[in-house]
Design a protein around this motif. Structure first.
Motif, PDB file in Angstrom:
ATOM      1  N   LEU A 183       0.853  -1.135   0.120  1.00  0.00           N
ATOM      2  CA  LEU A 183       0.028   0.141  -0.015  1.00  0.00           C
ATOM      3  C   LEU A 183       1.228   1.396  -0.055  1.00  0.00           C
ATOM      4  CD1 LEU A 183      -2.866  -1.137   2.363  1.00  0.00           C
ATOM      5  CD2 LEU A 183      -2.884  -1.095   0.043  1.00  0.00           C
ATOM      6  N   GLU A 184       1.938   1.058  -0.806  1.00  0.00           N
ATOM      7  CA  GLU A 184       2.954   2.413  -0.831  1.00  0.00           C
ATOM      8  C   GLU A 184       2.058   3.741  -1.370  1.00  0.00           C
ATOM      9  OE1 GLU A 184       7.240   3.162  -3.122  1.00  0.00           O
ATOM     10  OE2 GLU A 184       6.448   1.163  -2.795  1.00  0.00           O
ATOM     11  N   ASN A 185       2.363   4.597  -1.031  1.00  0.00           N
ATOM     12  CA  ASN A 185       1.694   6.149  -1.431  1.00  0.00           C
ATOM     13  C   ASN A 185       0.328   5.947  -0.784  1.00  0.00           C
ATOM     14  OD1 ASN A 185       4.123   7.106  -2.740  1.00  0.00           O
ATOM     15  ND2 ASN A 185       3.933   5.548  -4.153  1.00  0.00           N
ATOM     16  N   THR A 186      -0.364   5.337   0.115  1.00  0.00           N
ATOM     17  CA  THR A 186      -1.471   5.363   0.337  1.00  0.00           C
ATOM     18  C   THR A 186      -1.939   6.409   1.156  1.00  0.00           C
ATOM     19  OG1 THR A 186      -1.778   2.627  -0.020  1.00  0.00           O
ATOM     20  CG2 THR A 186      -3.651   3.944   1.357  1.00  0.00           C
ATOM     21  N   ASN A 187      -3.048   7.338   0.941  1.00  0.00           N
ATOM     22  CA  ASN A 187      -3.457   8.186   1.838  1.00  0.00           C
ATOM     23  C   ASN A 187      -4.541   7.739   2.911  1.00  0.00           C
ATOM     24  OD1 ASN A 187      -3.740  10.933   2.964  1.00  0.00           O
ATOM     25  ND2 ASN A 187      -5.733  11.102   1.566  1.00  0.00           N
ATOM     26  N   PHE A 188      -4.235   7.887   4.096  1.00  0.00           N
ATOM     27  CA  PHE A 188      -5.300   7.702   5.262  1.00  0.00           C
ATOM     28  C   PHE A 188      -5.344   8.805   5.929  1.00  0.00           C
ATOM     29  CE2 PHE A 188      -3.155   3.574   4.533  1.00  0.00           C
ATOM     30  CZ  PHE A 188      -4.147   2.423   4.804  1.00  0.00           C
ATOM     31  N   SER A 189      -5.445  10.259   5.398  1.00  0.00           N
ATOM     32  CA  SER A 189      -5.430  11.279   6.117  1.00  0.00           C
ATOM     33  C   SER A 189      -6.753  11.764   6.924  1.00  0.00           C
ATOM     34  CB  SER A 189      -4.973  12.358   5.259  1.00  0.00           C
ATOM     35  OG  SER A 189      -6.198  12.734   4.220  1.00  0.00           O
ATOM     36  N   ASN A 190      -6.812  12.248   7.919  1.00  0.00           N
ATOM     37  CA  ASN A 190      -8.100  12.799   8.724  1.00  0.00           C
ATOM     38  C   ASN A 190      -8.954  11.641   9.141  1.00  0.00           C
ATOM     39  OD1 ASN A 190      -7.097  15.637   8.513  1.00  0.00           O
ATOM     40  ND2 ASN A 190      -7.778  15.534   6.496  1.00  0.00           N
ATOM     41  N   CYS A 191      -8.552  10.328   9.254  1.00  0.00           N
ATOM     42  CA  CYS A 191      -9.184   9.173   9.453  1.00  0.00           C
ATOM     43  C   CYS A 191      -9.186   8.971  11.066  1.00  0.00           C
ATOM     44  CB  CYS A 191      -8.790   7.992   8.719  1.00  0.00           C
ATOM     45  SG  CYS A 191      -9.047   8.240   6.791  1.00  0.00           S
ATOM     46  N   GLN A 192     -10.212   8.144  11.391  1.00  0.00           N
ATOM     47  CA  GLN A 192     -10.177   7.338  12.580  1.00  0.00           C
ATOM     48  C   GLN A 192     -10.039   5.974  12.024  1.00  0.00           C
ATOM     49  OE1 GLN A 192     -14.138   8.883  13.440  1.00  0.00           O
ATOM     50  NE2 GLN A 192     -13.381   9.310  15.600  1.00  0.00           N
ATOM     51  N   ILE A 193      -8.988   5.407  12.496  1.00  0.00           N
ATOM     52  CA  ILE A 193      -8.427   4.101  12.147  1.00  0.00           C
ATOM     53  C   ILE A 193      -8.360   3.110  13.492  1.00  0.00           C
ATOM     54  CG2 ILE A 193      -6.725   2.744  10.967  1.00  0.00           C
ATOM     55  CD1 ILE A 193      -5.811   5.294   9.414  1.00  0.00           C
ATOM     56  N   TYR A 194      -9.445   2.669  13.715  1.00  0.00           N
ATOM     57  CA  TYR A 194      -9.481   2.155  15.068  1.00  0.00           C
ATOM     58  C   TYR A 194      -9.543   0.166  15.004  1.00  0.00           C
ATOM     59  CZ  TYR A 194     -11.371   6.460  17.228  1.00  0.00           C
ATOM     60  OH  TYR A 194     -11.502   7.571  17.494  1.00  0.00           O
ATOM     61  N   ASP A 195      -8.753  -0.217  15.658  1.00  0.00           N
ATOM     62  CA  ASP A 195      -8.776  -1.750  15.602  1.00  0.00           C
ATOM     63  C   ASP A 195      -8.299  -2.323  14.332  1.00  0.00           C
ATOM     64  OD1 ASP A 195      -9.431  -2.035  18.754  1.00  0.00           O
ATOM     65  OD2 ASP A 195     -11.181  -0.819  17.767  1.00  0.00           O
ATOM     66  N   CYS A 196      -7.391  -1.796  13.448  1.00  0.00           N
ATOM     67  CA  CYS A 196      -7.131  -2.335  12.451  1.00  0.00           C
ATOM     68  C   CYS A 196      -5.896  -3.033  12.265  1.00  0.00           C
ATOM     69  CB  CYS A 196      -7.194  -1.116  11.175  1.00  0.00           C
ATOM     70  SG  CYS A 196      -8.843  -0.456  11.001  1.00  0.00           S
ATOM     71  N   ASP A 197      -5.479  -3.940  11.591  1.00  0.00           N
ATOM     72  CA  ASP A 197      -4.496  -4.960  11.374  1.00  0.00           C
ATOM     73  C   ASP A 197      -3.676  -4.206  10.148  1.00  0.00           C
ATOM     74  OD1 ASP A 197      -4.871  -6.197  13.503  1.00  0.00           O
ATOM     75  OD2 ASP A 197      -5.701  -8.008  12.157  1.00  0.00           O
ATOM     76  N   LEU A 198      -2.373  -3.729  10.262  1.00  0.00           N
ATOM     77  CA  LEU A 198      -1.505  -3.440   9.394  1.00  0.00           C
ATOM     78  C   LEU A 198      -0.235  -4.163   9.544  1.00  0.00           C
ATOM     79  CD1 LEU A 198      -3.094  -0.218  10.594  1.00  0.00           C
ATOM     80  CD2 LEU A 198      -2.483  -0.067   8.220  1.00  0.00           C
ATOM     81  N   VAL A 199      -0.267  -5.495   9.402  1.00  0.00           N
ATOM     82  CA  VAL A 199       0.932  -6.394   9.928  1.00  0.00           C
ATOM     83  C   VAL A 199       1.616  -6.578   8.469  1.00  0.00           C
ATOM     84  CG1 VAL A 199       1.721  -8.692  10.702  1.00  0.00           C
ATOM     85  CG2 VAL A 199      -0.303  -7.168  12.044  1.00  0.00           C
ATOM     86  N   ASN A 200       3.020  -6.556   8.554  1.00  0.00           N
ATOM     87  CA  ASN A 200       3.780  -6.827   7.262  1.00  0.00           C
ATOM     88  C   ASN A 200       3.288  -6.363   6.045  1.00  0.00           C
ATOM     89  OD1 ASN A 200       5.982  -8.216   6.418  1.00  0.00           O
ATOM     90  ND2 ASN A 200       4.633  -9.989   5.539  1.00  0.00           N
ATOM     91  N   THR A 201       3.070  -4.929   6.195  1.00  0.00           N
ATOM     92  CA  THR A 201       2.104  -4.010   5.074  1.00  0.00           C
ATOM     93  C   THR A 201       3.590  -3.245   4.601  1.00  0.00           C
ATOM     94  OG1 THR A 201       0.278  -4.558   6.187  1.00  0.00           O
ATOM     95  CG2 THR A 201       0.452  -2.643   4.607  1.00  0.00           C
ATOM     96  N   ASN A 202       3.563  -3.101   3.398  1.00  0.00           N
ATOM     97  CA  ASN A 202       4.480  -2.018   2.826  1.00  0.00           C
ATOM     98  C   ASN A 202       3.725  -0.583   2.889  1.00  0.00           C
ATOM     99  OD1 ASN A 202       6.173  -0.174   1.412  1.00  0.00           O
ATOM    100  ND2 ASN A 202       6.066  -1.462  -0.466  1.00  0.00           N
ATOM    101  N   LEU A 203       3.890   0.467   3.797  1.00  0.00           N
ATOM    102  CA  LEU A 203       3.325   1.667   3.832  1.00  0.00           C
ATOM    103  C   LEU A 203       4.404   2.639   3.492  1.00  0.00           C
ATOM    104  CD1 LEU A 203       0.953   0.912   6.786  1.00  0.00           C
ATOM    105  CD2 LEU A 203       0.449   1.196   4.373  1.00  0.00           C
ATOM    106  N   THR A 204       5.366   2.456   2.753  1.00  0.00           N
ATOM    107  CA  THR A 204       6.123   3.455   2.475  1.00  0.00           C
ATOM    108  C   THR A 204       5.496   4.833   1.714  1.00  0.00           C
ATOM    109  OG1 THR A 204       7.892   1.694   1.829  1.00  0.00           O
ATOM    110  CG2 THR A 204       8.242   4.012   0.981  1.00  0.00           C
ATOM    111  N   ASN A 205       5.834   5.851   2.158  1.00  0.00           N
ATOM    112  CA  ASN A 205       5.143   7.173   1.888  1.00  0.00           C
ATOM    113  C   ASN A 205       3.707   7.228   1.961  1.00  0.00           C
ATOM    114  OD1 ASN A 205       7.639   8.547   0.515  1.00  0.00           O
ATOM    115  ND2 ASN A 205       7.396   6.977  -1.165  1.00  0.00           N
ATOM    116  N   ALA A 206       3.273   6.508   2.777  1.00  0.00           N
ATOM    117  CA  ALA A 206       1.784   6.408   3.370  1.00  0.00           C
ATOM    118  C   ALA A 206       1.513   7.784   4.151  1.00  0.00           C
ATOM    119  CB  ALA A 206       1.451   5.306   4.157  1.00  0.00           C
ATOM    120  N   ASN A 207       0.339   8.279   4.217  1.00  0.00           N
ATOM    121  CA  ASN A 207      -0.039   9.525   4.876  1.00  0.00           C
ATOM    122  C   ASN A 207      -1.053   8.964   5.749  1.00  0.00           C
ATOM    123  OD1 ASN A 207      -0.684  12.158   5.430  1.00  0.00           O
ATOM    124  ND2 ASN A 207      -1.491  12.734   3.611  1.00  0.00           N
TER     125      ASN A 207
END
Length: 185
Positions: free
Chosen positions: A103-127
């Motif tokens: 999920l490189e370059n993925t935008n998650f701006s201004n979010c409520q991210i509750y109880d989520c799994d982001l295990v072993n994920t490529n979040l390079t440049n994520a926002n």
């Protein structure tokens, strides 16, 4: 159950399953429990939608945005990961799985991210700017060049995630020390 309601639900299922949607905006629609199975959404926007417990088996999202939406039980690992590109803005995301994905370059701006799994994920440049990440799990996650500017309630162990040029804001950055047996004075 009323026959009319059953027919309407059946039509909703058929309306989004095994279809291709391109450059469409879905606004103010309750899609909870609907099947997107085997469908493609290319350059689409979901705005002010309820996407709780949507069936994502073999769904393809390419350049798809979710704005001001409610997203519960969203298991992106069930999607077709070929050119998987999504973005989230001003949305409530809970009990969702983003693990083992690129999920490189993925935008998650201004979010409520509750109880989520982001295990072993490529979040390079994520926002994740201005987001609340309460009880979300980061483990063996690549967060290089990601931005957590003004984000809060994240619990990221620097020994168990890859951080390089990751942006954090004070005072929340102090939470990175939670994994160490130290006391701050």
């Amino acid at each position: 159950m009323d026959m009319h309601i059953m027919q309407k639900q059946y039509l909703l299922v058929m309306e989004y399953q095994n279809k291709e949607f391109e450059s469409q905006t879905f606004k103010d629609i309750d899609l909870s429990g609907i099947s997107f199975k085997n469908s493609k959404f290319i350059d689409c926007v979901f705005e002010e939608c309820n996407l709780s417990n949507v069936d994502l088996d073999n769904t393809r999202f390419q350049d798809t945005k979710f704005k001001n939406s409610k997203i519960l039980g969203f298991d992106l690992t069930k999607c077709n990961d070929f050119i998987l590109t999504v973005g989230f803005e001003d949305s409530f995301i809970s009990l969702s799985v983003f693990s083992h994905l690129n999920l490189e370059n993925t935008n998650f701006s201004n979010c409520q991210i509750y109880d989520c799994d982001l295990v072993n994920t490529n979040l390079t440049n994520a926002n994740f700017e201005n987001s609340d990440l309460k009880n979300s799990l980061f483990q063996k996650t690549n967060l290089s060049f990601a931005s957590f500017k003004n984000a809060k309630n994240y619990d990221i162990d620097p020994n168990n995630n890859f951080l390089r040029k990751t942006i954090f804001s004070v005072p929340e950055v102090i939470s990175l020390l939670n994994g160490f047996d130290i006391e701050l004075d």
